[in-house]
Design a protein around this motif. Structure first.
Motif, PDB file in Angstrom:
ATOM      1  N   PRO A   1       0.807  -1.233   0.000  1.00 58.46           N
ATOM      2  CA  PRO A   1       0.000   0.000   0.000  1.00 58.46           C
ATOM      3  C   PRO A   1       0.838   1.280   0.000  1.00 58.46           C
ATOM      4  O   PRO A   1       0.535   2.230  -0.703  1.00 58.46           O
ATOM      5  CB  PRO A   1      -0.814  -0.098   1.289  1.00 58.46           C
ATOM      6  CG  PRO A   1      -0.780  -1.516   1.669  1.00 58.46           C
ATOM      7  CD  PRO A   1       0.468  -2.096   1.137  1.00 58.46           C
ATOM      8  N   ARG A   2       1.933   1.278   0.820  1.00 62.44           N
ATOM      9  CA  ARG A   2       2.723   2.504   0.915  1.00 62.44           C
ATOM     10  C   ARG A   2       3.381   2.829  -0.428  1.00 62.44           C
ATOM     11  O   ARG A   2       3.431   3.986  -0.854  1.00 62.44           O
ATOM     12  CB  ARG A   2       3.784   2.339   2.005  1.00 62.44           C
ATOM     13  CG  ARG A   2       4.498   3.639   2.320  1.00 62.44           C
ATOM     14  CD  ARG A   2       5.434   3.505   3.484  1.00 62.44           C
ATOM     15  NE  ARG A   2       4.737   3.249   4.741  1.00 62.44           N
ATOM     16  CZ  ARG A   2       5.340   3.022   5.886  1.00 62.44           C
ATOM     17  NH1 ARG A   2       6.643   2.992   5.950  1.00 62.44           N
ATOM     18  NH2 ARG A   2       4.635   2.815   6.972  1.00 62.44           N
TER      19      ARG A   2
ATOM     20  N   SER B   1       0.838   4.205  -2.853  1.00 61.20           N
ATOM     21  CA  SER B   1       0.497   5.585  -2.506  1.00 61.20           C
ATOM     22  C   SER B   1       1.581   6.551  -2.986  1.00 61.20           C
ATOM     23  O   SER B   1       1.292   7.563  -3.634  1.00 61.20           O
ATOM     24  CB  SER B   1       0.322   5.650  -0.985  1.00 61.20           C
ATOM     25  OG  SER B   1       0.278   6.961  -0.558  1.00 61.20           O
ATOM     26  N   ARG B   2       2.845   6.214  -2.689  1.00 60.55           N
ATOM     27  CA  ARG B   2       3.938   7.128  -3.049  1.00 60.55           C
ATOM     28  C   ARG B   2       4.142   7.196  -4.553  1.00 60.55           C
ATOM     29  O   ARG B   2       4.314   8.268  -5.131  1.00 60.55           O
ATOM     30  CB  ARG B   2       5.228   6.678  -2.361  1.00 60.55           C
ATOM     31  CG  ARG B   2       5.184   6.960  -0.874  1.00 60.55           C
ATOM     32  CD  ARG B   2       6.424   6.502  -0.185  1.00 60.55           C
ATOM     33  NE  ARG B   2       6.308   6.719   1.263  1.00 60.55           N
ATOM     34  CZ  ARG B   2       7.197   6.305   2.127  1.00 60.55           C
ATOM     35  NH1 ARG B   2       8.266   5.645   1.735  1.00 60.55           N
ATOM     36  NH2 ARG B   2       7.028   6.546   3.412  1.00 60.55           N
TER      37      ARG B   2
ATOM     38  N   SER C   1       2.043   6.534  -6.998  1.00 61.74           N
ATOM     39  CA  SER C   1       0.967   7.225  -7.714  1.00 61.74           C
ATOM     40  C   SER C   1       0.981   8.722  -7.425  1.00 61.74           C
ATOM     41  O   SER C   1       0.749   9.537  -8.318  1.00 61.74           O
ATOM     42  CB  SER C   1      -0.388   6.639  -7.311  1.00 61.74           C
ATOM     43  OG  SER C   1      -0.548   6.780  -5.923  1.00 61.74           O
TER      44      SER C   1
ATOM     45  N   PHE D   1      -3.671  10.919  -3.414  1.00 60.74           N
ATOM     46  CA  PHE D   1      -3.038   9.590  -3.446  1.00 60.74           C
ATOM     47  C   PHE D   1      -1.958   9.478  -2.366  1.00 60.74           C
ATOM     48  O   PHE D   1      -1.818   8.431  -1.727  1.00 60.74           O
ATOM     49  CB  PHE D   1      -2.429   9.309  -4.827  1.00 60.74           C
ATOM     50  CG  PHE D   1      -3.454   9.257  -5.939  1.00 60.74           C
ATOM     51  CD1 PHE D   1      -4.762   8.894  -5.687  1.00 60.74           C
ATOM     52  CD2 PHE D   1      -3.103   9.572  -7.244  1.00 60.74           C
ATOM     53  CE1 PHE D   1      -5.711   8.864  -6.699  1.00 60.74           C
ATOM     54  CE2 PHE D   1      -4.039   9.538  -8.270  1.00 60.74           C
ATOM     55  CZ  PHE D   1      -5.348   9.180  -7.991  1.00 60.74           C
TER      56      PHE D   1
ATOM     57  N   SER E   1      -3.511   8.629   0.830  1.00 62.65           N
ATOM     58  CA  SER E   1      -4.376   7.441   0.873  1.00 62.65           C
ATOM     59  C   SER E   1      -3.852   6.362   1.813  1.00 62.65           C
ATOM     60  O   SER E   1      -4.624   5.629   2.423  1.00 62.65           O
ATOM     61  CB  SER E   1      -4.568   6.871  -0.532  1.00 62.65           C
ATOM     62  OG  SER E   1      -3.325   6.461  -1.043  1.00 62.65           O
ATOM     63  N   ASN E   2      -2.517   6.259   1.937  1.00 64.85           N
ATOM     64  CA  ASN E   2      -1.967   5.221   2.817  1.00 64.85           C
ATOM     65  C   ASN E   2      -2.281   5.525   4.279  1.00 64.85           C
ATOM     66  O   ASN E   2      -2.629   4.627   5.053  1.00 64.85           O
ATOM     67  CB  ASN E   2      -0.455   5.094   2.595  1.00 64.85           C
ATOM     68  CG  ASN E   2       0.101   3.874   3.290  1.00 64.85           C
ATOM     69  OD1 ASN E   2      -0.477   2.792   3.213  1.00 64.85           O
ATOM     70  ND2 ASN E   2       1.200   4.044   4.006  1.00 64.85           N
TER      71      ASN E   2
ATOM     72  N   SER F   1      -5.189   2.929   0.321  1.00 68.30           N
ATOM     73  CA  SER F   1      -4.432   3.156  -0.921  1.00 68.30           C
ATOM     74  C   SER F   1      -4.667   2.054  -1.961  1.00 68.30           C
ATOM     75  O   SER F   1      -4.761   2.344  -3.151  1.00 68.30           O
ATOM     76  CB  SER F   1      -2.951   3.339  -0.634  1.00 68.30           C
ATOM     77  OG  SER F   1      -2.457   2.232   0.039  1.00 68.30           O
ATOM     78  N   ARG F   2      -4.771   0.796  -1.512  1.00 64.97           N
ATOM     79  CA  ARG F   2      -4.975  -0.278  -2.503  1.00 64.97           C
ATOM     80  C   ARG F   2      -6.347  -0.197  -3.149  1.00 64.97           C
ATOM     81  O   ARG F   2      -6.539  -0.611  -4.285  1.00 64.97           O
ATOM     82  CB  ARG F   2      -4.789  -1.655  -1.857  1.00 64.97           C
ATOM     83  CG  ARG F   2      -3.334  -1.961  -1.556  1.00 64.97           C
ATOM     84  CD  ARG F   2      -3.058  -3.431  -1.590  1.00 64.97           C
ATOM     85  NE  ARG F   2      -3.105  -3.965  -2.951  1.00 64.97           N
ATOM     86  CZ  ARG F   2      -3.236  -5.252  -3.239  1.00 64.97           C
ATOM     87  NH1 ARG F   2      -3.359  -6.127  -2.275  1.00 64.97           N
ATOM     88  NH2 ARG F   2      -3.274  -5.665  -4.481  1.00 64.97           N
TER      89      ARG F   2
ATOM     90  N   VAL G   1      -6.246   4.053  -5.008  1.00 59.88           N
ATOM     91  CA  VAL G   1      -5.281   4.595  -5.962  1.00 59.88           C
ATOM     92  C   VAL G   1      -5.438   4.063  -7.402  1.00 59.88           C
ATOM     93  O   VAL G   1      -5.586   4.873  -8.322  1.00 59.88           O
ATOM     94  CB  VAL G   1      -3.844   4.410  -5.436  1.00 59.88           C
ATOM     95  CG1 VAL G   1      -2.834   4.757  -6.510  1.00 59.88           C
ATOM     96  CG2 VAL G   1      -3.643   5.291  -4.220  1.00 59.88           C
TER      97      VAL G   1
END
Lengths: 464, 197
Positions: free
Chosen positions: A24-25, A28-29, A31, A92, A95-96, A101-102, A105
């Motif tokens: 997820p992280r 997020s980063r 995107s 985005f 989002s984490n 985020s999953r 994003v």
């Protein structure tokens, strides 16, 4: 190189890639950085002009042929690209911290690209189909994990889908009005169908019932993202109709209809927000009032379109900060009603501050991001009618009361709890930055002016 | 010949759409939905080339299949369903009859509004839109709502095929139909996920 391929094709391709990444992280980063890069590119790189870097010359063309029609992202679209991708990138990145985020994003990236496609397609009428595709992509991410599809999601899909046929058919009728402007019956029919289509699309009262329902069912951060990007795109799409059809923007009844719809949304949303006992439903009602404000701005005449664009950026920041705060506390309590969230300010001070700052911003409290656009609108309304200004104040008062009630619930502690911040570091960082941004936009609203000043150039006739 | 085909298609659509509204067995509903798309294909074929018209038929059948295959693997949710309106067959029949009367009255006006459209096409599109909206009004279940939306869109597509023959529109409308079916399927599975979790 081709602009629609860069700003529509590439993000859709990346959205597919992102959906396969399990971390997820990283999603997020990656995107966030990618979307911000796209925004930066749109800001720096000229479209349809040669850009020379040393010995290398690059020219990005604006037109892409697609199934016999065109996608056009010319120089006037650059500000839209900067705003959409810049703000999406920030959503985005957050989002984490919101834990979605999953879910958000990959779909969010594709939705952003599709909505840019909606604004790029020629004839512009086909935008309704792109918007509908984006809505269908949004529906699955609105269903909370391990929960059945609620009535809010179903109603959201139903209402938004019903908008498309009305708009497409109205568009066809409008072309007929253009060829025979004296046919008043046809003009009325097409305007009525168009109005109905946009009433569904913008969730204009009473077609907004799905919003509070959806706010209860969906993850707050995803709800917030969609509440920013979908109405914004729909409003720009709607402005396209006024730009294209002179008789429509000159129609005598138009300002009255828009004003009535705007006031209905502002006042009903405000009243319900004042009496609501659930934090996420207050968010939904406030979102309804925001769309009402934009409709009121639109009712003031086509020479004041700049007012409409003033709302776009503060709305996005307000929703992002508010929903990130809600996401932070949502997992810690059984529900988001006032009784369940009592005293949370002591355990989640930053999240609660973010929720309250966004709420007070939405009712136009000075020094916050929502203040400059509301003040400008209020002032212009007062110039035309004092009664209108009074009603506007009543709508804002409703949201203010909702914010005060939220404040009371969140800071009232039934038992002795010591102050401690239970947010994690990323939440603290993002919430802190978000609150600071709300103040910055309130204190220095001119910092977004370079972005907004070029917005009207998208519309040949409205830009005057 | 075209007129006969149109009236045959209208009869087919009337039967299928009324069946979709009245049926309580999801298997029959989806079979009737697939038959409905044959009627839509016949109408659209009058205005569009065979290849493009076939897109509607195939997209509709795929949508029906997606919903059918998903529903096949899903246990119905046992939670009590809150319905605000009566659900019985007599009520639905009465409402369908009302839609029929309205369509009979409105179809000639629509034919006057859109140059080149026949009475059968006008009636068929209005009937599908009316019965689809009726279906949407009396249910909040994901499967029935999705079917209702597909029926409304099918009616609109007949109407829009008369005035618009763009490949992009045909493609995007097919995407919308399939997207709706996939969204409906996801909604059905979302409830199932919770039961198995």
């Amino acid at each position: 190189m081709n602009a629609p391929l860069i700003w529509i094709g590439l993000p859709i391709f990346l959205a597919v890639i992102l959906s396969f990444i399990p971390r997820p992280r990283l999603i997020s980063r990656l995107s966030g950085v990618f979307a911000l890069t796209l925004a930066g590119l749109a800001w720096i790189v000229p479209i349809d002009d040669v850009l020379s870097i040393g010995t290398i010359s690059i020219k990005i063309t604006s037109v892409f042929q697609f199934l016999g029609r065109q996608l056009v992202l010319g120089a006037p679209s650059r500000s839209v690209l900067v705003v959409f991708y810049g703000l999406s990138g920030l959503w985005f990145l957050g989002s984490n911290a919101a834990g979605v985020s999953r879910r958000l994003v990959p779909a969010g990236m594709a939705i952003t690209a599709l909505l840019i496609g909606a604004l790029a397609v020629k004839p512009f009428l086909y935008a309704a189909l792109f918007i509908e595709t984006a809505i269908l992509l949004a529906a699955p991410i609105l269903i909370a994990p391990r929960q059945p599809a609620g009535r809010g999601v179903i109603r959201f899909v139903t209402y938004q889908t019903l908008a498309m046929p009305f708009i497409l058919f109205a568009g066809w009728l409008l072309a007929g009005v253009e060829t025979s402007p004296s046919d008043l019956a046809l003009a009325k029919q097409s305007a009525a169908l168009l109005g109905l289509g946009f009433a569904f699309l913008l969730a204009i009262f009473p077609l907004s019932t799905w919003m509070p329902m959806l706010s209860e069912e969906a993850p707050p951060y995803i709800f917030g993202f969609l509440q920013w990007i979908l109405p914004t795109t729909s409003l720009i799409f709607g402005l396209g109709f006024f730009d294209r059809y002179a008789w429509l923007r000159q129609a005598e009844l138009l300002p009255q209809v828009l004003r009535m719809a705007g006031f209905l949304m502002l006042i009903t949303g405000g009243i319900w927000a004042a009496f609501e006992k659930r934090l996420e439903r207050i968010l939904a009602y406030t979102s309804i009032t925001e769309t009402g404000c934009v409709l009121l701005a639109l009712s003031l005449g086509m020479d004041k379109t700049q007012l409409i664009f003033l709302f776009f950026v503060p709305r996005s920041f307000g929703l992002a900060v508010w929903t990130l705060g809600l996401s932070t506390i949502k997992d810690q309590v059984k529900s988001l009603d006032f009784i369940a969230v009592q005293g949370l300010a002591r355990r989640y001070p930053l999240a609660v501050s973010a929720i309250l700052a966004a709420q007070f911003s939405a009712c136009g409290i000075p020094l916050l991001a929502g203040f400059p656009p509301r003040l400008a609108l209020w002032e212009t309304l007062a110039e035309t009618s004092l009664i209108a200004a009074l009603w506007f104040g009543i709508g804002l008062l409703g949201i203010f009361l909702g914010a005060v009630r939220s404040l009371t619930a969140l800071v009232t502690s039934v038992e002795l709890t010591y102050w401690q911040s239970q947010e994690d570091w990323s939440q603290r960082l993002l919430l802190g930055a978000g609150i600071a941004m709300l103040f910055l936009l309130g204190l220095l609203p001119q910092i977004i002016q370079p972005l907004l000043v070029t917005f009207p150039s998208m519309f040949e006739q409205l830009s005057g | 010949m075209t007129a006969i085909l149109s009236w045959f298609a209208l009869a087919l659509l009337t039967t299928a759409s009324a069946g979709v509204l009245l049926s309580r067995n999801w298997r029959w509903t989806l079979v009737l939905l697939a038959i409905l798309y044959v009627g839509v294909f016949i109408f659209v074929r009058l205005y569009w080339p065979l290849g493009m018209a076939a897109v509607k038929l195939i997209a509709g059948w795929i949508a029906s299949t997606i919903l059918g295959m998903t529903r096949l693997g899903v246990e119905p949710i046992s939670e009590p369903v809150q319905e605000s309106l009566p659900q019985g067959i007599p009520f639905r029949l009465l409402m369908a009859a009302l839609v029929g009367v309205t369509v009979t009255a409105a179809a000639p006006h629509l034919s006057g509004l859109i140059p080149g459209i026949g009475l059968a096409e006008s009636a068929a599109s209005l009937l599908l839109i009316g019965l689809g909206l009726l279906s949407l009004g009396i249910t909040s279940q994901p499967l029935q709502t999705t079917i209702g939306l597909l029926v409304v869109l099918a009616g609109f597509e007949i109407l829009y095929a008369v005035v618009e023959s763009s490949v992009l529109v045909a493609g995007l409308l097919a995407v919308v139909n399939l997207g709706l079916a996939l969204t409906g399927a996801y909604s059905l599975l979302a409830g199932e996920n919770r039961q198995s979790a």
